[in-house]
Design an enzyme around this catalytic site. Structure first.
Site, PDB file in Angstrom:
ATOM      1  CG  HIS A 168      -2.036  -0.884   1.243  1.00  0.00           C
ATOM      2  ND1 HIS A 168      -2.340  -1.695   2.322  1.00  0.00           N
ATOM      3  CD2 HIS A 168      -2.988  -1.137   0.309  1.00  0.00           C
ATOM      4  CE1 HIS A 168      -3.423  -2.401   2.046  1.00  0.00           C
ATOM      5  NE2 HIS A 168      -3.841  -2.091   0.834  1.00  0.00           N
ATOM      6  CB  CYS A 255      -3.113  -1.981   8.571  1.00  0.00           C
ATOM      7  SG  CYS A 255      -1.648  -1.720   7.581  1.00  0.00           S
TER       8      CYS A 255
HETATM    9  N1  GLY Z   1      -2.468  -8.920   4.736  1.00  0.00           N
HETATM   10  C1  GLY Z   1      -2.909  -7.618   4.480  1.00  0.00           C
HETATM   11  C2  GLY Z   1      -3.345  -7.480   3.092  1.00  0.00           C
HETATM   12  O1  GLY Z   1      -2.782  -8.120   2.238  1.00  0.00           O
HETATM   13  O2  GLY Z   1      -4.259  -6.776   2.786  1.00  0.00           O
END
Ligand code: GLY
Length: 263
Positions: A168, A255
């Site tokens: 991300h 996250c």
């Molecule tokens: N494990 C977090 C994701 O891949 O979104």
């Protein structure tokens, strides 16, 4: 009041037993649930220590990655936008978050285009703009739809690029104060933070870039002493949180929560 760093609320979700099936780019072993729960509790305690209300949602065993609630929504002062995650196994997580946000916000809208994909981990909200990194999880259609939804609320979206091989956009950066970004060099070298003060994480400590500024605290993953020194020297109040288990499935500080002040 800086809406990009000051928040009255956060939402978290407890990790499920299925966390061992969480998505990962490289398999370095399964997360240890008990240790992850201990880290998660320390994270929530740090958020609460700033005076914020933290809403803890129950585990969702059907969604191994659902502890990473940030990917399900974008929360702004004017309203919330329900995302459309680009990982097929995570698509249903957004619908699980929507009713919760409707109890807190008057205005909740959603990304609905069949070809639109966007995850909260790719979105960095600053005081003057919303940067969205195109990535393997977030595409141009998702970014364009987000831009249309938030324009009436007075927000401008700027599309940027997540470095290749990085999950991300915010895997590699975070906002430290309204004008300062913490970033990996591989991301800041792209020039996307022109106009911001940039503190680069130390080479070899790229995993330290995903922090959160939450009220008076900067929560950072434990174990990155040289980057910690840089943050201390810049005057930030840092709280280190264990992240070894989330890191096995490519998760970090941002996250694990949605952070907002509902309208
Ligand atoms: N494990 C977090 C994701 O891949 O979104």
């Amino acid at each position: 009041m800086s809406f990009s760093i000051q928040f009255s609320h956060a939402i978290t979700r407890r990790p499920a037993d299925s966390i061992t099936r969480g998505l990962r780019a490289v398999d370095t072993g399964n997360p240890d649930l008990a240790l992850m729960q201990a880290h998660h509790a320390a994270y929530i305690a740090a958020l609460r220590s700033t005076g914020a209300t933290v809403i803890e949602l129950p585990p969702l065993d059907a969604y191994p990655d659902s502890v990473f609630v940030e990917d399900t929504a974008l929360c702004l002062p004017q309203g919330a936008v329900i995302m459309r995650p680009g990982a097929p196994s995570r698509l249903g997580e957004a619908a699980e978050m929507a009713p919760q946000l409707r109890t807190l916000y008057r205005d909740v809208v959603a990304i609905t285009g069949a070809a639109s994909f966007i995850e909260g981990g790719d979105i960095l909200v600053t005081e003057g703009e919303i940067l969205v990194g195109r990535s393997a999880r977030t595409n141009a259609a998702g970014i364009a739809e987000l831009a249309r939804l938030v324009a009436p609320w007075g927000h401008e979206v700027r599309e940027v690029i997540t470095p290749p091989g990085v999950l991300h956009f915010k895997t590699d950066c975070s906002l430290l104060d309204p004008g300062t970004v913490l970033s990996t060099t591989r991301l800041s070298a792209s020039g996307c933070f022109s106009g911001y003060k940039v503190i680069d994480v130390t080479e070899g400590e790229e995993a330290a870039a995903n922090t959160i500024r939450f009220n008076d605290l900067v929560l950072m993953p434990a174990g990155f002493p040289r980057t910690r020194d840089r943050l201390d020297a810049a005057g930030f109040t840092v709280r280190e949180i264990g992240n070894s288990e989330c890191a096995k499935i490519d998760g970090g500080m941002s996250c694990l929560s949605l952070r907002f002040t509902p309208s």
